[in-house]
Design an enzyme around this catalytic site. Structure first.
Site, PDB file in Angstrom:
ATOM      1  N   LYS A  18     -17.178 -28.412 -10.321  1.00  0.00           N
ATOM      2  CA  LYS A  18     -18.312 -28.082  -9.454  1.00  0.00           C
ATOM      3  C   LYS A  18     -18.687 -26.606  -9.591  1.00  0.00           C
ATOM      4  O   LYS A  18     -19.856 -26.247  -9.679  1.00  0.00           O
ATOM      5  CB  LYS A  18     -17.988 -28.410  -7.988  1.00  0.00           C
ATOM      6  CG  LYS A  18     -19.056 -27.854  -7.082  1.00  0.00           C
ATOM      7  CD  LYS A  18     -18.897 -28.133  -5.628  1.00  0.00           C
ATOM      8  CE  LYS A  18     -19.828 -27.154  -4.887  1.00  0.00           C
ATOM      9  NZ  LYS A  18     -20.013 -27.429  -3.493  1.00  0.00           N
ATOM     10  N   HIS A  41     -13.145 -33.568 -14.440  1.00  0.00           N
ATOM     11  CA  HIS A  41     -14.019 -32.774 -13.591  1.00  0.00           C
ATOM     12  C   HIS A  41     -15.051 -33.688 -12.940  1.00  0.00           C
ATOM     13  O   HIS A  41     -15.681 -34.483 -13.624  1.00  0.00           O
ATOM     14  CB  HIS A  41     -14.761 -31.719 -14.409  1.00  0.00           C
ATOM     15  CG  HIS A  41     -13.849 -30.719 -15.029  1.00  0.00           C
ATOM     16  ND1 HIS A  41     -12.751 -30.218 -14.394  1.00  0.00           N
ATOM     17  CD2 HIS A  41     -13.884 -30.107 -16.229  1.00  0.00           C
ATOM     18  CE1 HIS A  41     -12.158 -29.344 -15.186  1.00  0.00           C
ATOM     19  NE2 HIS A  41     -12.823 -29.268 -16.308  1.00  0.00           N
ATOM     20  N   THR A 128      -0.507 -37.950 -18.834  1.00  0.00           N
ATOM     21  CA  THR A 128      -1.590 -38.918 -18.635  1.00  0.00           C
ATOM     22  C   THR A 128      -1.577 -39.993 -19.736  1.00  0.00           C
ATOM     23  O   THR A 128      -2.438 -40.858 -19.756  1.00  0.00           O
ATOM     24  CB  THR A 128      -2.964 -38.211 -18.625  1.00  0.00           C
ATOM     25  OG1 THR A 128      -3.047 -37.372 -19.778  1.00  0.00           O
ATOM     26  CG2 THR A 128      -3.138 -37.375 -17.377  1.00  0.00           C
ATOM     27  N   GLN A 225      -7.210 -28.268 -16.204  1.00  0.00           N
ATOM     28  CA  GLN A 225      -5.936 -28.171 -15.456  1.00  0.00           C
ATOM     29  C   GLN A 225      -5.898 -26.844 -14.684  1.00  0.00           C
ATOM     30  O   GLN A 225      -6.952 -26.348 -14.316  1.00  0.00           O
ATOM     31  CB  GLN A 225      -4.726 -28.314 -16.387  1.00  0.00           C
ATOM     32  CG  GLN A 225      -4.584 -29.681 -17.026  1.00  0.00           C
ATOM     33  CD  GLN A 225      -5.302 -29.792 -18.348  1.00  0.00           C
ATOM     34  OE1 GLN A 225      -5.287 -28.884 -19.140  1.00  0.00           O
ATOM     35  NE2 GLN A 225      -5.937 -30.912 -18.596  1.00  0.00           N
ATOM     36  N   THR A 300      -8.758 -38.044 -10.908  1.00  0.00           N
ATOM     37  CA  THR A 300     -10.009 -38.502 -11.528  1.00  0.00           C
ATOM     38  C   THR A 300      -9.715 -39.347 -12.758  1.00  0.00           C
ATOM     39  O   THR A 300     -10.392 -40.327 -13.042  1.00  0.00           O
ATOM     40  CB  THR A 300     -10.856 -37.276 -11.976  1.00  0.00           C
ATOM     41  OG1 THR A 300     -10.867 -36.330 -10.925  1.00  0.00           O
ATOM     42  CG2 THR A 300     -12.268 -37.658 -12.319  1.00  0.00           C
ATOM     43  N   GLY A 303      -6.194 -41.958 -11.207  1.00  0.00           N
ATOM     44  CA  GLY A 303      -6.221 -42.623  -9.909  1.00  0.00           C
ATOM     45  C   GLY A 303      -4.952 -42.407  -9.090  1.00  0.00           C
ATOM     46  O   GLY A 303      -4.813 -42.920  -7.980  1.00  0.00           O
ATOM     47  N   PRO A 305      -2.329 -40.978  -6.486  1.00  0.00           N
ATOM     48  CA  PRO A 305      -2.451 -40.154  -5.281  1.00  0.00           C
ATOM     49  C   PRO A 305      -1.822 -38.787  -5.540  1.00  0.00           C
ATOM     50  O   PRO A 305      -0.775 -38.695  -6.167  1.00  0.00           O
ATOM     51  CB  PRO A 305      -1.654 -40.914  -4.209  1.00  0.00           C
ATOM     52  CG  PRO A 305      -0.972 -42.031  -4.889  1.00  0.00           C
ATOM     53  CD  PRO A 305      -1.444 -42.124  -6.307  1.00  0.00           C
TER      54      PRO A 305
END
Ligand code: GDP
Length: 425
Positions: A18, A41, A128, A225, A300, A303, A305
């Site tokens: 953002k 992002h 990831t 990151q 993002t 997923g 938490p």
């Protein structure tokens, strides 16, 4: 400006997308300097949400050149899908330039990422699984003939490279992990199908940056990151395989350190962390849960938490130093709206000592006790505020305290996900 680095001050997910998108309005160039499609992002424009994993956030501005620098690693499938998705939503992508020197994340890197994580048992890093670590490993190992983006421009060259790589990789995949070897033609064809989508954008991004600098362009260097995921300055080994810190903006794009004018560190009004590792201000309780729900703290890309906690002033102060920060952008301040009291960690205690900076040996983080300071919460909606003076006095005091802890001036406060939900200081 003109050369500004935007870097996450925490464990990633600070809302850098953002902030970069906002600054890109005034920029001519946005260049990603490291990482791969493990970034995520989220940029909200006019109520529409764009999730970018690989392509720089500047892409949403037609006038901006969006570069993927030499220090990035690129998954062709991910790039093609992201590019096509953006085009389908009316984003021209005309300004995209991809460094030919960037290393390609190949299907065997993704296979190896999974096999390595599975073999780590309890010591799993929580990657990831996108092949990023193995790709950077090959780069650092100076593997003979790795695949770089230039090599995607000629199918014969690609085949030669893949043949050489698989001669070694297949031995590891089969002998060490007992998994099925990969077929050269299948790998080449899989990768080759995506090249027509973005092939025309591959080139010399360093030359573009130099040319733009000579013209006095405003250039944003966008990291992925965050500082504490840095391979050297992060909470090793639970880190990423590249360097998110501001210094890497030079390494990943080819510009010298004296070219950088400003470094904006982006820090949420609280802390989050994904995966394993010490987290001194973690609130594994209702507070953490409320922050998670209000901040939509789920990865993002994965997923997962995110672990949530109060602001860590020690981490912020140290991050400002490591990055040579000249300004602070506070994000997600609105997430703390409901709290009657907000807590901030100002120092750590460990082994009878007080620490104001992160310990050099980050293993000590597991043993530190936060020293807390309580501030009154503002308990009111703030997303409509467009200037500091419109913020409730208690929220103003909170961001002022953050700036004090960081030791750098406050430049921006984000009070909601939308582009317009921002206070420029
Ligand atoms: P990045 O990788 O650093 O860009 O961070 P992420 O995109 O993973 O996480 C930031 C998330 O917070 C995104 O969903 C943004 O839309 C959202 N966001 C950014 N700034 C704000 C803010 O000030 N308030 C709220 N509520 N959400 C925000």
């Amino acid at each position: 400006m003109p050369c500004t680095v935007v870097v996450g001050a925490q464990w990633g997910d600070e809302g850098k997308g953002k902030i970069t998108d906002l600054l890109a309005e005034q920029a001519d160039v946005v260049v990603r300097y490291q990482g791969g499609s493990n970034a995520g992002h989220t940029v909200v424009v006019g109520g529409e949400t764009f999730k970018l994993h690989l392509i720089p956030s500047g892409i949403l501005h037609d006038h901006v050149l969006s570069l993927m620098g030499d220090g990035t690693v690129i998954d062709p499938q991910c790039l093609a899908e992201e590019y096509t998705g953006l085009r389908e939503r009316g984003v021209s992508c005309q300004g995209l330039r991809i460094s030919g020197n960037a290393h390609v994340i190949m299907p065997y890197h993704i296979v190896l990422d999974r096999l390595q994580e599975e073999s780590r048992g309890k010591s799993v890093i929580g990657t990831t699984l996108r092949g990023i670590g193995p790709t950077y490993t090959d780069k650092a190992a100076r593997m003979p003939q790795p695949v770089r983006m230039w090599d995607l421009l000629d199918k014969d060259v690609l085949r030669e490279r893949v043949t050489g790589q698989l001669a070694e990789k297949n031995k590891i995949i089969a002998a060490l992990y007992g998994a099925d070897p990969l077929d050269v033609d299948a790998v080449v064809d899989e990768v080759w199908q995506y090249v027509p989508v973005f092939g025309g954008h591959i080139g010399d991004t360093r030359a573009v940056v130099f040319d733009q600098m000579a013209r006095g362009a405003n250039i944003i260097f966008e990291g992925a990151q965050g500082t504490y995921l840095d391979l050297d300055y992060g909470t090793y080994p639970f880190v990423t395989s590249s360097h998110p810190v501001a210094g890497a903006a030079c390494l990943g794009t080819g510009v010298g350190p004296t070219a950088i004018d400003d470094v904006i560190i982006v820090n949420k009004a609280y802390m989050t962390r994904v995966g394993a590792g010490a987290f001194p201000t973690e609130q594994d309780n209702d507070t953490g849960q409320l922050i998670r729900e209000r901040g939509k703290e789920y990865g993002t890309t994965t997923g997962r938490p995110r672990r949530c906690g109060w602001l860590d002033g020690v981490a912020l102060r140290t991050s400002a130093k490591i990055n040579g920060a000249t300004g602070l952008a506070v994000t997600l301040l609105d997430v703390l709206n409901p709290f009657e009291q907000v807590a901030v960690c100002t120092e750590y205690r460990v082994n009878g000592e007080t620490l104001t900076m992160m310990p050099g040996n980050l293993d000590l983080l597991a043993d530190v006790e936060p020293v807390w300071e309580e501030l009154p919460g503002w308990q009111t909606e703030i997303s409509g505020c467009r200037s500091l003076s419109e913020l409730p006095a208690k929220a103003q005091a909170y961001v002022a305290r953050m700036s004090e802890l960081a030791g750098v001036p406050l430049k921006m406060v984000s009070v909601g996900p939308g582009r317009e939900e921002t206070i420029m200081v």
